[in-house]
Motif scaffolding. Structure first.
Motif, PDB file in Angstrom:
ATOM      1  N   TRP A 256       0.831  -1.200   0.000  1.00  0.00           N
ATOM      2  CA  TRP A 256       0.000   0.000   0.000  1.00  0.00           C
ATOM      3  C   TRP A 256       0.868   1.253   0.000  1.00  0.00           C
TER       4      TRP A 256
ATOM      5  N   ASP B  20      -0.713   4.659  -1.270  1.00  0.00           N
ATOM      6  CA  ASP B  20      -1.917   4.771  -0.442  1.00  0.00           C
ATOM      7  C   ASP B  20      -1.467   4.688   1.022  1.00  0.00           C
TER       8      ASP B  20
ATOM      9  N   LEU C 206     -13.173  -5.249   0.779  1.00  0.00           N
ATOM     10  CA  LEU C 206     -13.364  -5.154  -0.670  1.00  0.00           C
ATOM     11  C   LEU C 206     -12.175  -4.442  -1.314  1.00  0.00           C
ATOM     12  N   LYS C 207     -11.707  -3.426  -0.612  1.00  0.00           N
ATOM     13  CA  LYS C 207     -10.582  -2.647  -1.136  1.00  0.00           C
ATOM     14  C   LYS C 207      -9.341  -3.532  -1.319  1.00  0.00           C
TER      15      LYS C 207
ATOM     16  N   LEU D  88      -9.866  -5.947  -4.211  1.00  0.00           N
ATOM     17  CA  LEU D  88      -9.687  -5.272  -5.493  1.00  0.00           C
ATOM     18  C   LEU D  88      -8.214  -5.011  -5.757  1.00  0.00           C
ATOM     19  N   HIS D  89      -7.517  -4.652  -4.688  1.00  0.00           N
ATOM     20  CA  HIS D  89      -6.095  -4.343  -4.823  1.00  0.00           C
ATOM     21  C   HIS D  89      -5.295  -5.575  -5.235  1.00  0.00           C
TER      22      HIS D  89
ATOM     23  N   MET E 129      -6.445  -7.999  -6.933  1.00  0.00           N
ATOM     24  CA  MET E 129      -6.952  -8.561  -8.191  1.00  0.00           C
ATOM     25  C   MET E 129      -6.027  -8.234  -9.362  1.00  0.00           C
TER      26      MET E 129
END
Lengths: 336, 366
Positions: free
Chosen positions: A198, A203, A233-234, A237-238, A240
């Motif tokens: 991250w 981020d 979910l974040k 998605l990250h 993925m």
């Protein structure tokens, strides 16, 4: 003869350097300074050397150097506090000396950490600053001492430094009190595995929050084989990969069309039970006789100890230590 | 001989009202219970020959065997002509039609010759889904078919739905079934560094005596067998003894395949049911290996019954499709046509929508 000796010496030197690279981090050998290392090597061969010639450094006594490092990080902390007008206190959980976060972000992170502190029943503090890589460990120890000595944080403390120096971008984490065992060196590595991506992806807010979340999680987890799994979910998605992002909607469209198409038609719903006449239908004979038993066996040795689910080679940093104030701690750091 | 359904009050044609379960006159509103329906006065009906004798070749002109085959062919393939009692017009029908409307005056008519003797049905299940309800059900069903062409199930097409009494043979059958098999139970357990796999074998025997009541097999040559099977089940509780009045206002067919011809199909179904019954009774085993499986199916008796079906024809890209609905339960069978352009449109919408959603989530969260 002199030439041959020179070459031989060169080969041995190179081999020794390579071997040194493979000495696991965190061992005594890894904690030797460059000067110590070269001195030992030259002593072995009865040669004299001048450290300044090799490294450009002057050799200092270890104790002197330790004291100077402590003074240096104290000065870093003092100067940062002076420059930003901040002071260490019990209500602040993130100290952004670098100015990375906005006021809103800081408030959000602070309240997030506060929530996680309650969950983990520990103190969590985060410092954002810029400094040399070698100063990170001492700096955090100094911060921990300052916070705990003044009662600004509990002795059970998980602390993180986000070093945003241009040439030394990295994260350093330490665990004090119960956190030394709960958020131990291994678990700090797991935390680093998760948060580093991250920070690499810029981020920072989520990375800091994830550190607090995982520190609180491990503080309360007695099962040392259990890993934190960020199922938000974040995070999903990250994680993925991009082909999935392309193909997933295609799969959704395909399944959607199949459902639209297949929902029509109708199927046979009548069966034997629809037409059977109850009362006069049923079993007239029913036997279940045991015949024999067969047994086979396969060799399957039981695994010993806990197994890790993580791959990846070794520690990226030197583990724990003891602060100037005498506080023992776990630790770990990683560059990004 | 044509059976008509004249209103005793006003003389207009009466039709069966599925909501009231009575014959109803649309002109004067008179209703009549079917059980009370008067016997058809044979003298008032006009009897005509089933087909024109001049169309049948002289048997003497043909060898005996050929003449017989030719006659048989005529009976089952030639269209036949009847005369409407109301308007006197000639009604030409296909040979299997046993009830229809007069194409000129619209009166409901039935043909006694095709509903008596060997063609006399034993039972009938009257329509309980009215035409309007059937249209509504088809409309609702078609609305879900978003991949169907635009002109599918338009009001005009829905107006063309037809209520048909389809001939079925219903068989009462008894099955004596037995199964002899070797079954096993498996478990695994660990002792030290070894994993043990234990298999226990059992000799399992089952015998059952099963009676199946009124297993249907459609006797229509026009209707697709698989489609008719899918329309089941019918509620036999509402089954009535046959009376021609139930056919008033609907089409009806006489059977095209007799009870003997269909019994193998019905027996096959009974055998499948019995085998499933036995299989379901063998429980708790990991594997089952059949060493013997036998079913002796005995046909007890059969009924000739007319069952209600709503049908709708639709021609799409040169292919004729028939959609059917159980006239008692409203169950619809038929695969809606798929329009390529609509598939492409929806695939695009789904792909674009899910991609945009994923992208938005990724943008907002990551």
């Amino acid at each position: 003869m002199k030439k041959i000796l020179h070459k031989l010496f060169g080969i041995v030197f190179v081999l020794a350097m390579v071997a040194g690279c493979f000495v696991p981090a965190g061992t005594a050998a890894a904690e030797l300074t460059d000067g110590d290392y070269y001195a030992d090597f030259f002593d072995e061969f009865g040669l004299e050397f001048d450290l300044e010639d090799l490294t450009g450094e002057t050799e200092a006594e270890p104790e002197e150097r330790y004291v100077s490092d402590r003074e240096k990080v104290k000065e870093i902390l003092r100067s940062n506090l002076r420059r930003t007008g901040m002071s260490l206190n019990e209500d602040q959980r993130i100290y952004d000396f670098f100015g990375k976060f906005s006021r809103t972000e800081l408030d959000e992170i602070d309240s997030w950490i506060e929530e996680k502190e309650d969950e983990g029943d520990i103190s969590i503090r985060v410092f954002v600053a810029e400094m040399d890589m070698d100063d990170e460990k001492y700096f955090l120890e100094e911060c921990a001492d300052a916070l705990c000595d003044n009662g600004y944080a509990e002795e059970d403390l998980a602390i993180m430094l986000l070093n945003l120096d241009y040439n030394n971008r990295g994260v350093c984490i330490q665990g004090y009190g119960t956190c030394e065992e709960q958020v131990n060196d291994d678990r700090i590595e797991y935390i680093l595995d998760d948060i580093i991506e991250w920070f690499s992806g810029d981020d920072y807010e989520y990375g800091v929050k994830l550190f607090a979340t995982e520190a609180a999680y491990y503080a309360q987890s007695s099962d040392f084989g259990k890993y934190f799994k960020d199922n938000s979910l974040k995070a999903k998605l990250h994680r993925m990969p991009w082909p999935v992002i392309i193909l997933l909607p295609a799969a959704v469209a395909f399944i959607g069309i199949l459902l639209m198409k297949g929902s029509k038609g109708g199927k046979m719903t009548a069966n034997g039970l629809t037409y059977i006449q109850d009362g006069i239908s049923g079993l007239t004979a029913n036997k279940d006789d045991y015949v024999r038993t067969s047994v086979s066996k396969t060799y399957s040795p039981q695994s010993s100890g806990s197994s890790g689910g993580r791959s990846g080679g070794g520690r990226s940093s030197g583990g724990g230590g003891r602060s100037g104030g005498g506080r023992s701690h776990s630790g770990g750091s990683r560059r990004f | 001989m044509v059976i008509d359904f004249m209103c005793p009050q006003c003389g207009a044609g009466m039709e069966y009202d599925s909501e009231q379960g009575k014959l109803t006159c649309e002109s004067c509103g008179h209703t009549q219970d079917i059980e009370d329906a008067p016997e058809i006065d044979q003298e008032e009906t006009i009897e005509v020959e089933p087909f024109d004798g001049s169309q049948i070749p002289d048997e003497t002109e043909l060898p005996k065997e050929e003449a017989f085959e030719e006659k048989e062919q005529n009976v089952y393939t030639e269209e036949q002509e009847f005369f409407c009692n109301s308007c006197g017009a000639a009604i030409v029908t296909e040979p299997e039609v046993s009830a229809t409307h007069c194409p000129y005056c619209g009166s409901a008519v039935a043909f006694r010759a095709r509903l008596s003797g060997e063609y006399a049905p034993d039972k009938v299940i009257p329509f309980t889904v009215s035409k309007k309800e059937a249209q509504d059900l088809f409309r609702k069903w078609a609305k879900n078919g978003i991949l169907s062409p635009k002109d599918f199930m338009t009001e005009k097409r829905l107006g063309e739905i037809t209520g048909v009494y389809v001939p079925f043979w219903l068989y009462d059958m008894n099955v004596d079934a037995e199964a002899d098999c070797l079954c096993s139970k498996k478990r695994s357990y660990r002792r030290g560094d070894y994993v043990y796999h234990e298999t226990k074998y059992y000799h399992v025997y089952r015998r059952a005596n099963l009676t199946y009541h009124k297993v249907p097999a459609d006797a229509s040559v026009k209707m697709d067998d698989e489609t008719m099977d899918c329309l089941e089940p019918y509620n036999y509780g509402e089954m009535k003894n046959f009376s021609p009045e139930y056919l008033a206002g609907f089409q009806a067919e006489k059977y095209g395949i007799d009870a003997e011809g269909l019994q193998s199909r019905a027996k096959g179904r009974a055998q499948q049911y019995a085998e499933k019954y036995l299989a379901d009774s063998i429980k708790g085993y990991a594997t089952t290996t059949y060493q013997k499986k036998e079913c002796l199916v005995k046909r007890a008796r059969e009924y000739y019954a007319l069952l209600p079906v709503w049908t709708l024809c639709y021609e799409y890209k040169g292919e004729k499709k028939i959609y059917t609905m159980n006239g008692q339960t409203g169950k619809i069978i038929g695969k809606a046509p798929v329009s390529g352009s609509r598939v492409a449109k929806w695939a695009g919408i789904l792909y674009g929508g899910s991609f945009a959603l994923l992208a938005l989530l990724t943008f907002l969260l990551v």
